[in-house]
Design a protein around this motif. Structure first.
Motif, PDB file in Angstrom:
ATOM      1  N   LEU A 165       0.828  -1.212   0.000  1.00  7.09           N
ATOM      2  CA  LEU A 165       0.000   0.000   0.000  1.00  7.09           C
ATOM      3  C   LEU A 165       0.856   1.253   0.000  1.00  7.09           C
ATOM      4  O   LEU A 165       0.568   2.235  -0.711  1.00  7.09           O
ATOM      5  CB  LEU A 165      -0.939  -0.017   1.207  1.00  7.09           C
ATOM      6  N   ASN A 166       1.911   1.273   0.818  1.00 11.06           N
ATOM      7  CA  ASN A 166       2.807   2.430   0.853  1.00 11.06           C
ATOM      8  C   ASN A 166       3.461   2.653  -0.516  1.00 11.06           C
ATOM      9  O   ASN A 166       3.614   3.791  -0.972  1.00 11.06           O
ATOM     10  CB  ASN A 166       3.865   2.239   1.929  1.00 11.06           C
ATOM     11  N   CYS A 168       2.281   1.790  -3.461  1.00  6.93           N
ATOM     12  CA  CYS A 168       1.260   2.302  -4.396  1.00  6.93           C
ATOM     13  C   CYS A 168       1.007   3.781  -4.173  1.00  6.93           C
ATOM     14  O   CYS A 168       0.837   4.550  -5.128  1.00  6.93           O
ATOM     15  CB  CYS A 168      -0.029   1.511  -4.251  1.00  6.93           C
ATOM     16  N   ILE A 169       0.982   4.217  -2.896  1.00  6.41           N
ATOM     17  CA  ILE A 169       0.751   5.632  -2.616  1.00  6.41           C
ATOM     18  C   ILE A 169       1.917   6.454  -3.126  1.00  6.41           C
ATOM     19  O   ILE A 169       1.742   7.553  -3.684  1.00  6.41           O
ATOM     20  CB  ILE A 169       0.523   5.843  -1.113  1.00  6.41           C
ATOM     21  N   LYS A 172       1.501   6.853  -6.668  1.00 10.83           N
ATOM     22  CA  LYS A 172       0.196   7.449  -6.981  1.00 10.83           C
ATOM     23  C   LYS A 172      -0.713   6.480  -7.725  1.00 10.83           C
ATOM     24  O   LYS A 172      -1.574   6.890  -8.502  1.00 10.83           O
ATOM     25  CB  LYS A 172       0.357   8.734  -7.778  1.00 10.83           C
ATOM     26  N   TYR A 174      -3.345   4.809  -6.875  1.00 13.93           N
ATOM     27  CA  TYR A 174      -4.371   4.699  -5.858  1.00 13.93           C
ATOM     28  C   TYR A 174      -5.381   3.605  -6.179  1.00 13.93           C
ATOM     29  O   TYR A 174      -5.872   2.921  -5.269  1.00 13.93           O
ATOM     30  CB  TYR A 174      -5.086   6.035  -5.686  1.00 13.93           C
ATOM     31  N   ALA A 177      -3.943   0.346  -5.082  1.00 19.27           N
ATOM     32  CA  ALA A 177      -3.937   0.232  -3.619  1.00 19.27           C
ATOM     33  C   ALA A 177      -5.324  -0.131  -3.103  1.00 19.27           C
ATOM     34  O   ALA A 177      -5.461  -0.987  -2.208  1.00 19.27           O
ATOM     35  CB  ALA A 177      -3.455   1.541  -3.009  1.00 19.27           C
ATOM     36  N   ILE A 208      -4.741   3.539   4.680  1.00 19.93           N
ATOM     37  CA  ILE A 208      -5.940   3.844   3.889  1.00 19.93           C
ATOM     38  C   ILE A 208      -6.500   5.213   4.271  1.00 19.93           C
ATOM     39  O   ILE A 208      -6.967   5.983   3.413  1.00 19.93           O
ATOM     40  CB  ILE A 208      -6.990   2.749   4.079  1.00 19.93           C
ATOM     41  N   GLU A 210      -4.770   7.772   5.242  1.00 18.02           N
ATOM     42  CA  GLU A 210      -3.904   8.749   4.564  1.00 18.02           C
ATOM     43  C   GLU A 210      -4.283   8.857   3.085  1.00 18.02           C
ATOM     44  O   GLU A 210      -4.337   9.961   2.513  1.00 18.02           O
ATOM     45  CB  GLU A 210      -2.446   8.325   4.713  1.00 18.02           C
ATOM     46  N   MET A 211      -4.552   7.722   2.459  1.00 12.18           N
ATOM     47  CA  MET A 211      -4.915   7.749   1.047  1.00 12.18           C
ATOM     48  C   MET A 211      -6.269   8.430   0.830  1.00 12.18           C
ATOM     49  O   MET A 211      -6.479   9.148  -0.155  1.00 12.18           O
ATOM     50  CB  MET A 211      -4.951   6.327   0.493  1.00 12.18           C
ATOM     51  N   ILE A 214      -5.647  12.023   0.829  1.00  9.66           N
ATOM     52  CA  ILE A 214      -5.048  12.449  -0.446  1.00  9.66           C
ATOM     53  C   ILE A 214      -6.119  12.521  -1.538  1.00  9.66           C
ATOM     54  O   ILE A 214      -6.160  13.466  -2.337  1.00  9.66           O
ATOM     55  CB  ILE A 214      -3.925  11.473  -0.833  1.00  9.66           C
ATOM     56  N   CYS A 232     -11.654   9.444  -8.571  1.00  9.54           N
ATOM     57  CA  CYS A 232     -11.537   9.716  -7.132  1.00  9.54           C
ATOM     58  C   CYS A 232     -12.806   9.306  -6.392  1.00  9.54           C
ATOM     59  O   CYS A 232     -12.761   8.664  -5.335  1.00  9.54           O
ATOM     60  CB  CYS A 232     -11.239  11.192  -6.900  1.00  9.54           C
TER      61      CYS A 232
END
Length: 777
Positions: A165-166, A168-169, A172, A174, A177, A208, A210-211, A214, A232
């Motif tokens: 996950l980190n 992928c973030i 970018k 997303y 992730a 998640i 944090e994402m 974002i 999004c």
């Protein structure tokens, strides 16, 4: 076979086949039956002895020898044919034998290959059975190991999930992730009571969150495109964010983007209006300001920009908020918000398009405008599929109809202006020195106006036909086509122009104003123009319009008869006004000539007064002008001998002179009684469309004015004689212009009679002297 055999006659071939059948002993009855005559050499029942006996009995020796020679020839021919046939069949038999031998060899090889294949398949089956038997004990162990391997891979994925996950973030990625997290979320929630899984779940939840922050930040970014915005929202929905809040945020952000597109279109309109748009560095709509666009480019920009973004917003909204929930109340609320959102922005877009299309009202090219309207209409029809409960195509058709009406109004204004320009040209021509000398050809001026206006109308109709072309989508709509063709083109343009023409012409008949002081020849030209329109031009234009625009015969339309009747009334008014104007002009000269002269103290007449000569000249000029545009007309059959007219008039004057020398009550009474029984002369009656009728009306007005002016003056002897000379001169020339010469005679008699009544010393001049003075004049 040989070429000779292919070309032989069918009859010969049949005969040869029959001979072969006989040779081989075949029964001819099987093929349709042969002759039963034993003497028929070609028959199946032929008997040689009987045939020979018959020949010996019937033929001579010479004939028998000839028959023998003939039969020998036939036998040789048959032998030759049989040999040829045997050779040909022999070659065919040899070829068939070779083919059969070859086929036997090929089949033998195929049988060998099939036997070899069957042997191989048997070996393979035995080998497969041995392998299956050998692995039968280990199959269960392999299945268990495969399950353990799958479980270990899942556990490895769960242990590596926070790191994935980190990563992928950081990249970018997303969507990837979210896919990883949703894939493992059920397992983590199921085993979260275990310490190891609880830690993994906690770490993933923080990542998640944090994402989500974002994504929300990106969601609020104005630079985010509708596609990125939809991604999004889709990711946030997958992460169980509240759908109602996301719905509002999505529509608010989309509204900002679409407002920017509309602002760009408005700024483009400002360019065309000559206004200076306010440039903004943070306005994405500035992309429209590079160069001014024509209407087609403007519509393309709106379709590719605003409408494309709108379609993308609707499609994304449908996928995110209307198709993935089982909550009917939520779906109804989301749909209501979408409909309100779309209708509000589409109204603004329609207003913008209307403003831009209205700027095309004064342009002359319809092709680009119609192509732009067609693309606009097509794109709106495509939008109806995204929102089935709405109908934007009808609103688009209203805009198209409004644009078409604007074009029709523009062409009507151009026709009116062209007609005004034609009238201005005619007035300038008539006002020029050449026109004042009465040398202008009125027929050419009339033909120029007629041809110019008809060609202008035909050109306008041709330009408007692009609105109903077969490849135009809105042209096929009945609610557009019917209104455009009938109410717009026929009634609004053609009929409207004809009514405008009649209105302008009628204004020339009104006293006062600019058009009230029009030159008389212009009145004459316009009257003839209206007359021609009534007789042929209106019918031609209406028929042409109905043919080119395929009118509905059941529509409510102005009839040709009513329109022609209106134009005919206008033509009559113009001609009557022409007669009145010309009659008053001549009357003014006569009135001034009578009022400015001292008739009591005038000298003895020696000449005809100049004003009388001017009257004759003016009437002659008017006769020439009217004759250019109208036919002669019908005259009453009377004597045209001018000398006899003069003699008759002199005799009547002489009798009147004798009567006036000794006036009495009886003579006056007789004169009044004669007037009572004479036909009344209508001075201002309507004239006919002919030259003699027009001139008769002008002369009646002129002589009636002359008579009334005489009745207001007092005359001496020489004044009476001068009137006598003047009236005789008028009688010599005016009779030829009128339909009934008696009318001129009667009016001139009344003038002289009134002068006698107003004379203090009524002594008439000798008729011979009057005639001499007039001839000398």
């Amino acid at each position: 076979m040989s070429t000779a055999q292919e070309d032989e006659d069918p009859e010969q071939r049949r005969k040869r086949h029959g001979m072969l059948k006989m040779y081989y002993g075949l029964d001819g009855n099987q093929d349709g039956g042969a002759s039963l005559d034993p003497c028929d050499i070609d028959g199946a029942h032929f008997k040689p002895d009987m045939y020979l006996s018959k020949l010996i009995q019937e033929k001579s020796l010479t004939e028998l020898m000839d028959k023998e020679s003939e039969m020998l020839k036939q036998i040789r021919s048959l032998d030759s044919d049989m040999q040829t046939l045997v050779y040909e069949n022999y070659n065919k038999f040899i070829s068939a034998t070779d083919t059969i031998r070859k086929m036997k060899n090929d089949f033998r090889k195929m049988e060998d290959e099939m036997d070899h294949l069957a042997t191989n398949m048997t070996r393979i089956t035995e080998f497969s059975g041995n392998v299956s038997h050998t692995l039968d004990d280990r199959r269960q162990q392999i299945t268990k190991l495969a399950g353990v391997h799958s479980l270990l891979k899942k556990l490895q994925f769960l242990f590596e999930l926070p790191a994935r996950l980190n990563k992928c973030i950081e990249m970018k990625a997303y969507s990837q992730a979210v896919r990883y997290y949703t894939k493992a979320q059920r397992v983590l929630l199921q085993y979260q009571h275990m310490a190891s899984f609880q830690g993994i779940n906690s770490d993933c939840s923080k990542i998640i969150q944090e994402m989500v922050a974002i994504l929300k930040e990106q969601f609020s970014n104005k630079e985010c495109s509708p596609r990125e915005l939809a991604e999004c929202v889709d990711l946030l929905l997958q992460l169980n964010e509240p759908a109602e809040h996301l719905c509002d945020e999505f529509l608010a952000h989309a509204h900002q983007k679409l407002d920017d597109d509309l602002a760009g279109l408005q700024e483009q309109i400002a360019w065309h209006r000559g206004e200076t748009p306010i440039k903004s560095h943070d306005n994405p709509g500035q992309q429209y300001l590079n160069t001014p666009m024509d209407v087609l480019e403007f519509v393309d920009s709106g379709c590719n920009g605003f409408l494309s973004n709108m379609c993308l917003v609707i499609a994304s909204y449908n996928d995110m908020f209307l198709k993935i929930h089982d909550n009917e109340q939520l779906e109804s609320m989301a749909l209501k918000k979408l409909v309100q959102f779309v209708h509000a922005l589409m109204e603004q877009y329609f207003d913008t398009v209307k403003q831009r299309i209205q700027l095309e009202r004064e342009t002359g090219d319809n092709t680009i405008l119609v192509r732009a309207l067609d693309r606009f209409h097509r794109r709106l029809q495509a939008m109806n599929k995204l929102l089935p409960d709405t109908d934007f195509s009808r609103a688009g058709t209203d805009i198209v109809s409004s644009a078409a009406r604007d074009r029709v109004d523009h062409y009507l204004d151009s026709l009116k202006q062209h007609f005004a320009d034609c009238l201005t040209d005619v007035r300038q021509t008539l006002a020029s020195p050449r026109g004042k000398d009465a040398t202008v050809n009125l027929t050419e001026l009339l033909s120029g106006i007629q041809l110019n206006m008809v060609e202008q109308v035909k050109s306008v109709l041709s330009n408007l036909q692009v609105f109903i072309a077969s490849d135009i989508t809105f042209a096929m709509k009945p609610y557009f086509r019917g209104a455009f063709c009938t109410a717009g083109v026929r009634e609004g343009l053609v009929v409207g122009f004809v009514l405008h023409l009649t209105q302008i012409c009628q204004e020339f008949c009104e006293a006062g104003g600019e058009r009230g002081s029009a030159p008389p020849p212009l009145l004459l030209i316009l009257s003839r123009l209206c007359s021609d329109y009534e007789s042929s031009t209106i019918s031609y234009l209406i028929t042409l319009t109905e043919e080119q625009f395929d009118m509905d015969p059941h529509s409510e339309m102005t009839s040709i008869a009513d329109l022609c009747g209106e134009v005919k009334v206008t033509a009559q008014k113009l001609l009557n006004h022409f007669v009145k104007v010309q009659g008053l002009a001549i009357s003014q000269m006569l009135r001034k000539s009578v009022e400015t002269r001292d008739w009591l103290n005038t000298i003895e007449p020696r000449n005809v007064r100049a004003v009388m000569k001017r009257v004759v000249e003016d009437i002659t000029s008017i006769d020439s002008q009217v004759g250019q545009l109208y036919e002669e007309g019908v005259r009453k059959e009377q004597s045209s001998d001018s000398s006899r007219r003069a003699h008759s008039y002199a005799a009547s004057n002489q009798r009147r002179g004798q009567w006036t020398f000794t006036p009495s009550i009886d003579n006056s009474l007789i004169s009044n009684i004669q007037k009572l029984f004479s036909e009344k002369i209508e001075i201002f009656s309507a004239v006919e469309f002919s030259k003699v009728s027009v001139l008769t009306g002008i002369i009646k007005i002129s002589l009636k004015t002359f008579l009334e002016c005489i009745r207001l003056r007092i005359f001496g002897r020489y004044g009476l004689q001068q009137i006598q000379v003047d009236t005789y001169y008028l009688q010599l020339y005016l009779w030829r212009f009128v339909s009934d010469e008696t009318l001129v005679q009667v009016l001139l008699d009344e003038i002289v009679c009134s002068t006698v009544h107003r004379c203090l010393d009524p002594v008439m001049m000798e008729p011979s002297v009057v005639e001499l003075i007039c001839e000398r004049g």
